[in-house]
Write a protein that holds these residues in place. Structure first.
Motif, PDB file in Angstrom:
ATOM      1  N   UNK A 156       0.865  -1.175   0.000  1.00  0.00           N
ATOM      2  CA  UNK A 156       0.000   0.000   0.000  1.00  0.00           C
ATOM      3  C   UNK A 156       0.905   1.229   0.000  1.00  0.00           C
ATOM      4  N   UNK A 157       0.791   2.040  -1.032  1.00  0.00           N
ATOM      5  CA  UNK A 157       1.684   3.184  -1.197  1.00  0.00           C
ATOM      6  C   UNK A 157       0.975   4.455  -0.757  1.00  0.00           C
ATOM      7  N   UNK A 158       1.610   5.245   0.089  1.00  0.00           N
ATOM      8  CA  UNK A 158       0.995   6.497   0.506  1.00  0.00           C
ATOM      9  C   UNK A 158       1.803   7.210   1.561  1.00  0.00           C
ATOM     10  N   UNK A 200      -1.588   5.968   7.855  1.00  0.00           N
ATOM     11  CA  UNK A 200      -1.079   4.662   8.287  1.00  0.00           C
ATOM     12  C   UNK A 200      -2.053   3.970   9.233  1.00  0.00           C
ATOM     13  N   UNK A 201      -2.809   4.730  10.026  1.00  0.00           N
ATOM     14  CA  UNK A 201      -3.831   4.139  10.889  1.00  0.00           C
ATOM     15  C   UNK A 201      -4.960   3.538  10.051  1.00  0.00           C
ATOM     16  N   UNK A 202      -5.379   4.279   9.018  1.00  0.00           N
ATOM     17  CA  UNK A 202      -6.437   3.782   8.144  1.00  0.00           C
ATOM     18  C   UNK A 202      -5.990   2.518   7.424  1.00  0.00           C
ATOM     19  N   UNK A 203      -4.735   2.490   6.981  1.00  0.00           N
ATOM     20  CA  UNK A 203      -4.202   1.317   6.284  1.00  0.00           C
ATOM     21  C   UNK A 203      -4.163   0.122   7.220  1.00  0.00           C
ATOM     22  N   UNK A 214      -0.346  -7.013   3.205  1.00  0.00           N
ATOM     23  CA  UNK A 214       0.356  -6.039   2.369  1.00  0.00           C
ATOM     24  C   UNK A 214       1.021  -4.981   3.243  1.00  0.00           C
ATOM     25  N   UNK A 215       2.309  -4.748   3.080  1.00  0.00           N
ATOM     26  CA  UNK A 215       2.979  -3.735   3.896  1.00  0.00           C
ATOM     27  C   UNK A 215       2.656  -2.330   3.377  1.00  0.00           C
ATOM     28  N   UNK A 216       2.843  -1.361   4.233  1.00  0.00           N
ATOM     29  CA  UNK A 216       2.730   0.040   3.839  1.00  0.00           C
ATOM     30  C   UNK A 216       4.090   0.514   3.353  1.00  0.00           C
TER      31      UNK A 216
END
Length: 260
Positions: A156-158, A200-203, A214-216
């Protein structure tokens, strides 16, 4: 009360139609193509060309203007010029109240779509119809879709520090219905969800609800836009707020709790 709803076929529009029907409001809804519904009077109208707008606003007490074109290259034509056409037609028809749905952050975040939404707000405020603007924060479905698209390549990219405040579209629909009853505000009201979340909390909650590993992959958004998003440009401290949380959306969608 007879209310015209533009953009009635979208996610918010569907929630608004259901809410107004439950409240006993007589609803007329616009679409660019003919529709048939035993509970709603659908009329054909086009904000880009103006075709059908005079007929659409004829005999209504209020307008809920939800129509928008965030994609497809027609944002200015629909959101700004189309709103101007609607406002002019509503003024000529003697409509008593126009409620425009906008987005929290249109005056603070440098996204082209937001600039058009802000211009549309200004068109409404300068027009002949008594008005209200409701700015809502992003829907959880939008955040869900964003996380899905940002993880197409695996992680997850962000930007982990971007702030969001998801609000349930049904609760926004209820707020719009309440604004109709309250009458023209002649100003702007903001409405957000119950929680402000870092990306990052939402992810983390999203991964848990989906059973995903899936890693961030943190990627910092550069420049002015990044500063605006990390600094709370998309959130509001306004009260009241919605009550349905991001975790509630995840539980309904994926069956997981989305809680830690």
């Amino acid at each position: 009360m007879r209310v015209l709803v533009t953009g009635a076929g979208g996610r918010l529009g569907s929630a608004v139609l259901a809410r107004l029907y439950d409240d006993g409001v007589t609803v007329r809804a616009t679409s660019r193509q003919w529709r048939s519904d035993s509970e709603v009077e659908w009329v054909v109208a086009d904000l880009v060309t103006g075709d059908g707008l005079d007929e659409a606003v004829s005999g209504v007490d209020a307008v809920l203007h939800l129509a928008s074109a965030p994609k497809g290259g027609q944002t200015y034509q629909v959101d700004v010029l189309g709103t101007r056409r609607l406002v002019v037609a509503a003024g000529a028809a003697g409509v008593g109240h126009l409620v425009y749905i906008s987005i929290v952050g249109v005056d603070r975040v440098s996204i082209p779509y937001y600039r058009h939404k802000l211009s549309a707000e200004q068109v409404v405020a300068a027009g002949p119809v008594p008005w209200s603007v409701l700015r809502a924060t992003q829907f959880p479905q939008f955040l869900d879709d964003l996380l899905t698209s940002s993880s197409r390549l695996g992680p997850v990219i962000g930007d982990r520090a971007v702030l969001a405040q998801p609000v349930d579209p049904g609760e926004v629909a209820a707020r719009l219905a309440a604004r109709l009853v309250a009458g023209p505000l002649g100003g702007i009201e903001e409405y957000g969800g119950p929680q402000v979340l870092r990306f990052d909390e939402a992810v983390r909650a999203w991964r848990e609800a989906r059973g995903s590993r899936r890693p961030l992959l943190p990627v910092r958004i550069p420049g002015r836009l990044g500063r605006e998003l990390r600094g709370g440009g998309l959130v509001t401290e306004a009260l009241p707020r919605g009550v349905r949380t991001w975790a509630d959306h995840l539980a309904d969608t994926y069956g997981g709790t989305g809680r830690r």
